[in-house]
Design a protein around this motif. Structure first.
Motif, PDB file in Angstrom:
ATOM      1  N   VAL A 432      10.064 -20.070   9.304  1.00 23.72           N
ATOM      2  CA  VAL A 432      10.737 -21.372   9.944  1.00 23.72           C
ATOM      3  C   VAL A 432      10.175 -22.664   9.408  1.00 23.72           C
ATOM      4  O   VAL A 432      10.876 -23.764   9.129  1.00 23.72           O
ATOM      5  CB  VAL A 432      10.132 -21.512  11.615  1.00 23.72           C
ATOM      6  N   LEU A 433       8.829 -22.550   9.040  1.00 18.21           N
ATOM      7  CA  LEU A 433       8.018 -23.981   8.376  1.00 18.21           C
ATOM      8  C   LEU A 433       8.708 -24.132   7.191  1.00 18.21           C
ATOM      9  O   LEU A 433       8.566 -25.173   6.762  1.00 18.21           O
ATOM     10  CB  LEU A 433       6.366 -23.483   8.566  1.00 18.21           C
ATOM     11  N   THR A 434       9.160 -23.130   6.468  1.00 13.67           N
ATOM     12  CA  THR A 434       9.532 -23.213   4.939  1.00 13.67           C
ATOM     13  C   THR A 434      11.093 -23.203   4.978  1.00 13.67           C
ATOM     14  O   THR A 434      11.772 -22.921   3.877  1.00 13.67           O
ATOM     15  CB  THR A 434       8.851 -22.440   4.039  1.00 13.67           C
ATOM     16  N   SER A 435      11.847 -23.126   5.909  1.00 11.26           N
ATOM     17  CA  SER A 435      13.313 -23.051   6.041  1.00 11.26           C
ATOM     18  C   SER A 435      13.990 -24.365   5.065  1.00 11.26           C
ATOM     19  O   SER A 435      13.363 -25.434   5.213  1.00 11.26           O
ATOM     20  CB  SER A 435      13.906 -22.803   7.291  1.00 11.26           C
ATOM     21  N   GLU A 436      15.127 -24.110   5.158  1.00  4.93           N
ATOM     22  CA  GLU A 436      15.816 -25.274   4.251  1.00  4.93           C
ATOM     23  C   GLU A 436      15.701 -26.599   4.893  1.00  4.93           C
ATOM     24  O   GLU A 436      16.210 -26.568   6.138  1.00  4.93           O
ATOM     25  CB  GLU A 436      17.156 -24.699   3.965  1.00  4.93           C
ATOM     26  N   GLY A 437      15.435 -27.641   4.407  1.00  2.13           N
ATOM     27  CA  GLY A 437      15.376 -28.966   5.067  1.00  2.13           C
ATOM     28  C   GLY A 437      13.890 -29.125   5.911  1.00  2.13           C
ATOM     29  O   GLY A 437      13.641 -30.106   6.218  1.00  2.13           O
ATOM     30  N   ALA A 438      13.144 -28.130   6.093  1.00  2.00           N
ATOM     31  CA  ALA A 438      12.243 -28.439   7.005  1.00  2.00           C
ATOM     32  C   ALA A 438      11.099 -29.329   6.114  1.00  2.00           C
ATOM     33  O   ALA A 438      10.745 -28.888   4.794  1.00  2.00           O
ATOM     34  CB  ALA A 438      11.372 -27.081   7.182  1.00  2.00           C
ATOM     35  N   VAL A 439      10.520 -30.383   6.903  1.00  2.00           N
ATOM     36  CA  VAL A 439       9.673 -31.399   6.310  1.00  2.00           C
ATOM     37  C   VAL A 439       8.663 -31.553   7.162  1.00  2.00           C
ATOM     38  O   VAL A 439       8.644 -31.557   8.213  1.00  2.00           O
ATOM     39  CB  VAL A 439      10.438 -32.604   5.821  1.00  2.00           C
ATOM     40  N   ASP A 440       7.532 -32.201   6.447  1.00  2.57           N
ATOM     41  CA  ASP A 440       6.517 -32.846   7.139  1.00  2.57           C
ATOM     42  C   ASP A 440       7.010 -34.303   7.556  1.00  2.57           C
ATOM     43  O   ASP A 440       7.963 -34.894   7.383  1.00  2.57           O
ATOM     44  CB  ASP A 440       5.158 -32.739   6.663  1.00  2.57           C
ATOM     45  N   GLU A 441       6.032 -35.151   8.044  1.00  5.93           N
ATOM     46  CA  GLU A 441       5.936 -36.571   8.535  1.00  5.93           C
ATOM     47  C   GLU A 441       6.398 -37.395   7.425  1.00  5.93           C
ATOM     48  O   GLU A 441       7.197 -38.423   7.288  1.00  5.93           O
ATOM     49  CB  GLU A 441       5.051 -36.948   9.051  1.00  5.93           C
ATOM     50  N   LYS A 442       6.098 -37.080   6.078  1.00  6.86           N
ATOM     51  CA  LYS A 442       6.091 -37.760   4.936  1.00  6.86           C
ATOM     52  C   LYS A 442       7.428 -37.257   4.226  1.00  6.86           C
ATOM     53  O   LYS A 442       7.653 -37.867   2.958  1.00  6.86           O
ATOM     54  CB  LYS A 442       5.020 -37.860   4.197  1.00  6.86           C
ATOM     55  N   GLY A 443       8.237 -36.513   4.883  1.00  3.92           N
ATOM     56  CA  GLY A 443       9.285 -35.902   3.998  1.00  3.92           C
ATOM     57  C   GLY A 443       9.096 -34.746   3.076  1.00  3.92           C
ATOM     58  O   GLY A 443       9.949 -34.467   2.364  1.00  3.92           O
ATOM     59  N   ASN A 444       7.797 -34.339   2.958  1.00  2.00           N
ATOM     60  CA  ASN A 444       7.585 -33.191   1.775  1.00  2.00           C
ATOM     61  C   ASN A 444       8.137 -31.817   2.349  1.00  2.00           C
ATOM     62  O   ASN A 444       8.200 -31.595   3.766  1.00  2.00           O
ATOM     63  CB  ASN A 444       5.722 -33.082   1.637  1.00  2.00           C
ATOM     64  N   ASP A 445       8.354 -30.949   1.473  1.00  2.00           N
ATOM     65  CA  ASP A 445       9.033 -29.766   1.841  1.00  2.00           C
ATOM     66  C   ASP A 445       7.746 -28.992   2.709  1.00  2.00           C
ATOM     67  O   ASP A 445       6.447 -29.166   2.620  1.00  2.00           O
ATOM     68  CB  ASP A 445       9.319 -28.925   0.819  1.00  2.00           C
ATOM     69  N   GLY A 446       8.241 -28.119   3.739  1.00  2.00           N
ATOM     70  CA  GLY A 446       7.267 -27.441   4.756  1.00  2.00           C
ATOM     71  C   GLY A 446       6.462 -26.375   3.888  1.00  2.00           C
ATOM     72  O   GLY A 446       6.926 -25.760   2.760  1.00  2.00           O
ATOM     73  N   ILE A 447       5.239 -25.878   4.114  1.00  2.00           N
ATOM     74  CA  ILE A 447       4.529 -24.911   3.547  1.00  2.00           C
ATOM     75  C   ILE A 447       4.045 -23.854   4.509  1.00  2.00           C
ATOM     76  O   ILE A 447       4.128 -24.171   5.958  1.00  2.00           O
ATOM     77  CB  ILE A 447       3.327 -25.526   2.859  1.00  2.00           C
ATOM     78  N   ASN A 448       3.724 -22.815   4.104  1.00  2.00           N
ATOM     79  CA  ASN A 448       3.345 -21.852   4.977  1.00  2.00           C
ATOM     80  C   ASN A 448       2.172 -22.053   5.925  1.00  2.00           C
ATOM     81  O   ASN A 448       0.989 -22.614   5.224  1.00  2.00           O
ATOM     82  CB  ASN A 448       3.029 -20.578   4.077  1.00  2.00           C
ATOM     83  N   LEU A 449       1.838 -21.545   6.993  1.00  2.00           N
ATOM     84  CA  LEU A 449       0.866 -21.761   7.729  1.00  2.00           C
ATOM     85  C   LEU A 449      -0.079 -20.450   7.493  1.00  2.00           C
ATOM     86  O   LEU A 449      -1.279 -20.664   7.516  1.00  2.00           O
ATOM     87  CB  LEU A 449       1.068 -21.743   9.286  1.00  2.00           C
ATOM     88  N   PHE A 450       0.615 -19.211   7.861  1.00  2.00           N
ATOM     89  CA  PHE A 450      -0.138 -18.068   7.514  1.00  2.00           C
ATOM     90  C   PHE A 450      -0.368 -17.545   6.315  1.00  2.00           C
ATOM     91  O   PHE A 450       0.849 -17.606   5.553  1.00  2.00           O
ATOM     92  CB  PHE A 450       0.222 -17.187   8.681  1.00  2.00           C
ATOM     93  N   THR A 451      -1.327 -17.135   5.847  1.00  2.00           N
ATOM     94  CA  THR A 451      -1.559 -16.663   4.645  1.00  2.00           C
ATOM     95  C   THR A 451      -2.469 -15.399   4.505  1.00  2.00           C
ATOM     96  O   THR A 451      -3.018 -15.041   5.478  1.00  2.00           O
ATOM     97  CB  THR A 451      -1.914 -17.593   3.432  1.00  2.00           C
ATOM     98  N   ALA A 452      -2.926 -14.976   3.347  1.00  7.38           N
ATOM     99  CA  ALA A 452      -3.738 -13.986   3.002  1.00  7.38           C
ATOM    100  C   ALA A 452      -4.885 -14.387   2.100  1.00  7.38           C
ATOM    101  O   ALA A 452      -4.641 -14.832   1.115  1.00  7.38           O
ATOM    102  CB  ALA A 452      -3.153 -12.584   2.611  1.00  7.38           C
ATOM    103  N   ASN A 453      -6.114 -14.017   2.522  1.00  2.30           N
ATOM    104  CA  ASN A 453      -7.055 -14.166   1.504  1.00  2.30           C
ATOM    105  C   ASN A 453      -7.498 -13.239   0.603  1.00  2.30           C
ATOM    106  O   ASN A 453      -7.517 -11.922   1.045  1.00  2.30           O
ATOM    107  CB  ASN A 453      -8.659 -14.426   2.481  1.00  2.30           C
ATOM    108  N   LEU A 454      -7.148 -13.296  -0.465  1.00  2.00           N
ATOM    109  CA  LEU A 454      -7.327 -12.201  -1.724  1.00  2.00           C
ATOM    110  C   LEU A 454      -8.493 -11.705  -2.115  1.00  2.00           C
ATOM    111  O   LEU A 454      -8.714 -10.794  -2.997  1.00  2.00           O
ATOM    112  CB  LEU A 454      -6.187 -12.674  -2.766  1.00  2.00           C
ATOM    113  N   GLY A 455      -9.734 -12.421  -1.814  1.00  3.07           N
ATOM    114  CA  GLY A 455     -10.874 -11.990  -2.077  1.00  3.07           C
ATOM    115  C   GLY A 455     -11.559 -12.540  -3.093  1.00  3.07           C
ATOM    116  O   GLY A 455     -12.779 -12.378  -3.539  1.00  3.07           O
ATOM    117  N   ASN A 456     -10.702 -13.297  -3.947  1.00  7.72           N
ATOM    118  CA  ASN A 456     -11.111 -13.977  -5.160  1.00  7.72           C
ATOM    119  C   ASN A 456     -11.107 -15.483  -4.994  1.00  7.72           C
ATOM    120  O   ASN A 456     -10.817 -16.375  -5.665  1.00  7.72           O
ATOM    121  CB  ASN A 456     -10.510 -13.700  -6.332  1.00  7.72           C
ATOM    122  N   SER A 457     -11.261 -15.988  -3.820  1.00 10.59           N
ATOM    123  CA  SER A 457     -11.067 -17.319  -3.334  1.00 10.59           C
ATOM    124  C   SER A 457      -9.605 -17.801  -3.622  1.00 10.59           C
ATOM    125  O   SER A 457      -9.520 -19.006  -3.342  1.00 10.59           O
ATOM    126  CB  SER A 457     -12.228 -18.073  -4.307  1.00 10.59           C
TER     127      SER A 457
END
Length: 617
Positions: A432-457
Motif C-alpha cells: 500500500v505504501l509503495t503502490s502506484e502514485g503513493a507519495v509523502d507530503e513532499k511528493g516523493n514516492d512512498g517507501i517500505n515501512l517494514f523491512t528485515a535486518n540482514l545482520g551486516n548493518s
C-alpha cells in the motif's frame, strides 16, 4: 532303608527349611521400603524318598530347599514400561507447551500481540486525523516498531526454548548411556552368580529398577533367553542372555556389552529450518551408525523433546527429481517438482539457504537453491567438491526430501507461523505504501515501512524479485528473507518520519489521505491479507488455538498415563510388593514349623535315650 537315626535327619531338614523361610521373611520385612525390591519366597520340595523294601515301599526323607526366588510378574513390568514411555513423552510436551503458551499470552500482566497490534492501529487512527503532522507520524512509526519488536522477542523466546530442549536431549542421551552401562555391569554379575545354580534376586531387582528408569526416557523392550551348553544344546547352564532394545528395537545392551549414543552438533550452514538455532544435535550411535531420531515408534521423554524441538506439523520439503544438469565444472543443478501447496507458496518457505538434501536415499550437501514461482519448481545447486557421491542421471524421478515429516507442532512450526504472518503483513502493508502514485507530503514516492535486518548493518529492500521469470533464490532480496527474528522498521523512516507515504498524488479533499485509509482497512480485510482464512488481526486467535489444543492434549495424555501408571504399579505391588500383615502371619507360621521340627527332635532324643541308655545289657 533308613537307619535308626533317620527320623532325626528328617527333623533336621525341617529345621533348615523353617529357618530359611524365617530368614526370607525377615529379609522381606527389612526391605519393605526399599525401592524396586521384590518380595522373595522359599521354594521347597519333598526330599527324594528312600526304598524301604517293605510293604509300604518308600519312606519320606524330609524336605529340600531348592531355591529362594523373587516373586515377579514380567507381564506387569512390560505394561509399566509401555505406559512410562507415554507418560515421559507427554510430560516433556506439556512442560514446554506451557512455556509457549505463556509467551503468547496477552492479558493485564503481559502485553501480547493483540495489545501491540491495537496500539499500532490506534496510532494509525490518530495519523488519519493529522496525517501531515510529523510528530504523529513518528509516534505511529514507533508503535509499528513495537510490533516488529514483539515478533523479534517471540522468535527469540522460541529459540531459547529450542536451545533448552537441545541441551536436555544431550542430558537424556547421557542418562541412557549411563543406564546402559549399569545394566551391562549387572548382567555380568548376575551371570557369574547364577552359573553356580542360585538366583541373584537382589541384582535382578536392581536391573529391573534401571529398566524402569530407562523406560520413561525412551521406549524399552527386554529379551531374556536361557544360555545352553555349546557342546550339548539341550543342557541349560543356568545363566540367561539379557538384551535391552530401545527406540523401536535398536540394541542398547546385550549381556555384558552395551552400545553408546552420542550427540553431534549440526554443521554450520546445515540448519534443518530457516529459523532454527545453530548447532542442534543429531543423535548417532558411537560407531557412527544412524540412530533414527525421527522413527515413528520411538517414545519416552526423548521422543517428546525431539518432537518439540523439530516438529514441523508434517510440512517438510519433498518432491521428485525432474532433471539433472551440469555446469562446465561438473557441479549439478537438480530440478525438483513439488505437489504440496505449502511448498508452492514462498511465504511459507522454511528452507535454509544451505543444508543437506536426500535424493534417492543418498544425502547431498546443497549450496543454494532457487524457486520459480511460475513453474512452481525448485532447483538445488550441488557443488561436486562438497559431496562424496556424484549425482547422476540415475537420480531422475527419484524421491527427494529434507528433514522428513514430524507430525507434531513443535518450535519450527510456530516459527514458520510467525514468519508467514510477518511476510504477508509486511508485504501487504508495504504494498500500500509503495503502490502506484503513493507519495509523502513532499511528493516523493512512498517507501517500505517494514523491512528485515540482514545482520551486516544493511536492510532488505524487497525489490529483487524478477518481474519476468519471477525466480526467487535462497539469497535474493525477497520477502522470504524476512522472518520474525529480523523484522525491523526502515531506518530511513525512523530518521525522517515525513518520508511516510500518506496519500496518492491525485487525491484531494476528503480522500487526501487515502493511503492511510487503505492501511486501516488492512487490519480486518482478509482480501488484502489472508492468514489461515482470517485477517491480519486474527493472528493471535489462530496461533493460540494451536497452542491451547496441544497443551490440553499433552496435559490429558500425561494425566491419563500417570493414572494408568498408578494402576499398573499397584498391580505390580500386589504381586511383588511386601505386605507387612502377610509377612507377620508368615513369621508365626514359620515359627510354628520350626517349633514342630524342634519337638520332633525332642521326642526322638527321648526315644534314643531309652534305646541306648535304658535297654542296654
Amino acid at each position: 532303608m533308613g537307619s535308626q537315626f533317620f527320623g532325626l535327619n528328617i527333623a533336621y531338614t525341617g529345621l533348615l527349611s523353617a529357618n530359611a523361610s524365617l530368614n526370607t521373611s525377615a529379609n522381606n520385612i527389612a526391605n519393605v521400603e526399599t525401592e524396586g525390591y521384590s518380595r522373595q519366597e522359599v521354594t521347597k520340595k519333598a526330599a527324594d524318598a528312600l526304598r524301604s523294601y517293605t510293604t509300604y515301599g518308600c519312606t519320606g526323607a524330609g524336605v529340600d530347599v531348592t531355591d529362594i526366588q523373587r516373586v515377579r510378574d514380567e507381564f506387569y513390568d512390560h505394561k509399566y514400561w509401555n505406559n512410562q514411555k507415554l507418560a515421559g513423552e507427554h510430560e516433556m510436551k506439556l512442560y514446554y507447551m506451557n512455556q509457549i503458551q505463556d509467551y503468547f499470552a496477552d492479558d493485564t500482566s503481559t502485553k501480547g500481540f493483540t495489545t501491540v497490534f491495537n496500539e499500532m492501529y490506534a496510532a494509525l487512527a490518530e495519523l488519519q486525523k493529522s496525517a501531515g503532522d510529523a510528530t504523529v507520524k513518528s509516534q505511529f512509526i514507533g508503535y509499528a516498531g513495537n510490533l516488529a519488536s514483539y515478533f523479534n522477542e517471540m522468535s527469540s523466546n522460541l529459540n531459547k526454548i529450542q536451545e533448552d530442549i537441545n541441551e536436555e536431549i544431550k542430558v537424556k542421551v547421557n542418562t541412557i548411556n549411563s543406564l546402559g552401562k549399569e545394566i551391562a555391569a549387572l548382567n555380568k554379575q548376575i551371570t557369574v552368580i547364577e552359573l553356580t545354580g542360585v538366583t541373584a534376586n537382589e541384582l535382578r531387582d536392581q536391573r529391573t529398577l534401571l529398566v524402569d528408569n530407562l523406560s520413561k526416557i525412551v521406549d524399552v523392550e527386554t529379551f531374556e533367553t536361557p544360555i545352553t551348553d555349546q557342546n550339548d544344546p539341550t543342557r541349560e547352564t543356568g545363566a540367561y542372555r539379557f538384551r535391552v532394545a530401545i527406540a523401536g528395537g535398536q540394541t542398547l545392551v546385550d549381556m555384558n556389552d552395551y552400545n553408546e549414543l552420542k550427540c553431534v552438533a549440526r554443521e554450520t550452514g546445515n540448519k534443518a529450518y530457516q529459523s532454527d538455532i545453530a548447532g542442534l544435535y543429531e543423535i548417532q550411535w558411537f560407531n557412527g551408525s544412524e540412530f533414527g531420531m525421527n522413527n515413528a515408534v520411538m517414545g519416552g521423554e526423548l521422543a517428546g523433546l525431539i518432537q518439540m524441538r523439530d516438529g514441523n506439523n508434517g510440512e517438510y520439503f519433498n518432491g521428485t527429481v525432474e532433471g539433472v544438469n551440469y555446469d562446465k565444472d561438473g557441479n549439478a543443478r537438480v530440478k525438483i517438482s513439488v505437489k504440496d501447496d505449502y511448498l508452492k507458496d514462498i511465504n511459507k518457505s522454511t528452507l535454509n539457504a544451505t543444508g543437506k538434501i536426500d535424493i534417492g536415499n543418498t544425502v547431498y550437501n546443497y549450496d543454494s537453491w532457487s524457486f520459480d514461482m511460475d513453474t512452481l519448481e525448485y532447483t538445488f545447486y550441488l557443488n561436486k567438491d562438497n559431496n562424496e557421491s556424484e549425482i547422476t542421471q540415475a537420480k531422475l524421478h527419484k524421491e527427494v526430501s529434507i528433514n522428513g515429516a514430524i507430525e507434531y507442532q513443535g518450535i519450527p512450526y510456530y516459527q514458520a507461523q510467525l514468519n508467514e504472518w510477518v511476510r504477508l503483513f509486511s508485504k501487504a502493508f508495504n504494498g500500500v505504501l509503495t503502490s502506484e502514485g503513493a507519495v509523502d507530503e513532499k511528493g516523493n514516492d512512498g517507501i517500505n515501512l517494514f523491512t528485515a535486518n540482514l545482520g551486516n548493518s544493511s536492510q532488505a529492500k524487497f525489490k529483487n524479485e524478477d518481474s519476468i521469470t519471477r525466480v526467487v533464490t535462497s539469497t535474493s532480496d525477497n520477502y522470504r528473507m524476512l522472518t520474525a527474528a529480523n523484522m525491523a522498521i526502515n531506518k530511513e523512516l525512523i530518521e525522517n518520519a515525513d518520508r511516510l507515504a500518506t496519500h496518492t498524488g491525485a487525491s484531494e479533499g476528503q480522500d487526501k489521505y487515502d493511503i492511510i485509509k487503505q492501511l486501516a482497512l488492512l487490519r480486518s480485510d482478509s482480501k488484502m491479507m489472508n492468514f489461515r482464512g482470517g485477517s491480519a488481526q486474527d493472528f493471535l486467535q489462530s496461533i493460540l488455538a494451536d497452542v491451547a489444543l496441544n497443551t490440553d492434549r499433552a496435559k490429558t495424555f500425561k494425566e491419563n498415563a500417570e493414572a494408568r501408571a498408578l494402576s499398573i504399579d499397584n498391580q505390580r505391588e500386589s504381586v511383588s510388593g511386601v505386605d507387612k500383615d502377610e509377612e507377620a502371619v508368615n513369621l508365626v507360621k514359620f515359627q510354628n514349623a520350626y517349633n514342630l521340627s524342634s519337638k520332633v527332635i525332642q521326642v526322638l532324643t527321648e526315644i534314643y535315650d531309652r534305646l541306648i541308655l535304658q535297654t542296654g545289657v
